[in-house]
Design a protein around this motif. Sequence first.
Motif, PDB file in Angstrom:
ATOM      1  N   ASP A  65       0.819  -1.206   0.000  1.00 31.58           N
ATOM      2  CA  ASP A  65       0.000   0.000   0.000  1.00 31.58           C
ATOM      3  C   ASP A  65       0.855   1.260   0.000  1.00 31.58           C
ATOM      4  OD1 ASP A  65      -2.260  -1.568   0.031  1.00 31.58           O
ATOM      5  OD2 ASP A  65      -2.592  -1.392   2.185  1.00 31.58           O
ATOM      6  N   LYS A  66       1.996   1.248   0.676  1.00 32.72           N
ATOM      7  CA  LYS A  66       2.822   2.451   0.775  1.00 32.72           C
ATOM      8  C   LYS A  66       3.429   2.868  -0.564  1.00 32.72           C
ATOM      9  CE  LYS A  66       7.175   0.162   2.077  1.00 32.72           C
ATOM     10  NZ  LYS A  66       8.207   0.065   3.147  1.00 32.72           N
ATOM     11  N   GLN A  74       5.198   6.768   1.089  1.00 31.72           N
ATOM     12  CA  GLN A  74       4.325   6.965   2.244  1.00 31.72           C
ATOM     13  C   GLN A  74       2.861   6.894   1.820  1.00 31.72           C
ATOM     14  OE1 GLN A  74       5.519  10.521   4.540  1.00 31.72           O
ATOM     15  NE2 GLN A  74       7.349  10.562   3.273  1.00 31.72           N
ATOM     16  N   ARG A  76      -1.039   5.719   0.958  1.00 31.86           N
ATOM     17  CA  ARG A  76      -2.152   5.197   1.755  1.00 31.86           C
ATOM     18  C   ARG A  76      -3.061   4.302   0.919  1.00 31.86           C
ATOM     19  NH1 ARG A  76      -5.670   8.653   3.307  1.00 31.86           N
ATOM     20  NH2 ARG A  76      -5.034  10.447   2.077  1.00 31.86           N
ATOM     21  N   ASP A  79      -7.422   4.107  -0.003  1.00 30.99           N
ATOM     22  CA  ASP A  79      -8.087   5.157   0.780  1.00 30.99           C
ATOM     23  C   ASP A  79      -7.790   6.529   0.186  1.00 30.99           C
ATOM     24  OD1 ASP A  79      -9.172   3.304   2.492  1.00 30.99           O
ATOM     25  OD2 ASP A  79      -7.665   3.581   4.062  1.00 30.99           O
ATOM     26  N   TRP A  80      -6.545   6.730  -0.227  1.00 30.40           N
ATOM     27  CA  TRP A  80      -6.159   8.000  -0.847  1.00 30.40           C
ATOM     28  C   TRP A  80      -6.928   8.212  -2.147  1.00 30.40           C
ATOM     29  CZ3 TRP A  80      -3.988   8.839  -5.660  1.00 30.40           C
ATOM     30  CH2 TRP A  80      -3.481  10.107  -5.908  1.00 30.40           C
TER      31      TRP A  80
END
Length: 258
Positions: A65-66, A74, A76, A79-80
């Motif tokens: 996910d990162k 970094q 998200r 969700d982002w």
Amino acid sequence: MSASLADTLEGGEMLHLPARVTHARRGGLRHAFAYHVDYLLLDPGRVRPRAFFSRNRFNLFALHDKDHGGPRGQGRGADWAREVFAGAGLHEVTVALMTQPRILGYWFTPVSFWLALRGDALLAVIAEVNNTFGQRHSYLCHLPGFTPIAPGDDLTAAKVFHVSPFQDVRGTYHFRFAVSGDTAAIVIRQVDGSEGLLATLHGTFFPATPRHLLGAALKRPGGAMRVIVLIYWNALRLKLKGAGYRPLPPPPDHEVSR
């Protein structure tokens, strides 16, 4: 009746896209190349584990996910992407990611695509662009009122992000998307007067079975590492042709161009 693309991905299935990618530089200095690369299409939060693939864990192929959605390293994840779509006024969609996965822990992909799906309709795309200097910028593409995107629709965005050190940060991107449960064809054309670039990606989807994943690793060893070697090799070819080098400019002060 067969399931829609959105239902297939929400059910935890993952599709494998062995894609042919082409790049052709237009203008006074011409240069072109093509290669094959493996993309996966999945709903990150629902994808089922299988041999040779993991989410947020080491494996032959992996999605972390990162690596996606937000600042590089970094991220998200989905969700982002949902927040970006919702901020533009698009809600209640299936959010899917089409990307090159990590292979044996190594990650790099020039561009990934977040898809907003409703059934088989493609309503919006976030083109998540990475350069080899550790930077990222995303372009949100959609039609007025989020009318479903058809293969012939031309979606535009001003180029604001440094991708190649042999091209200026100016001009306009023209995006075309044709994505179904069977095939994907994406065209990105950058126009800057008489100069520009044409990039294409196309291929046929297959179920991402362990057999298909292992076969991809054997046919195209190295995955993302092979892609970045090809990028540097073609940069050297451009330099030898006399292309001028542009220093790295500051990144855009906004994360997403809308």
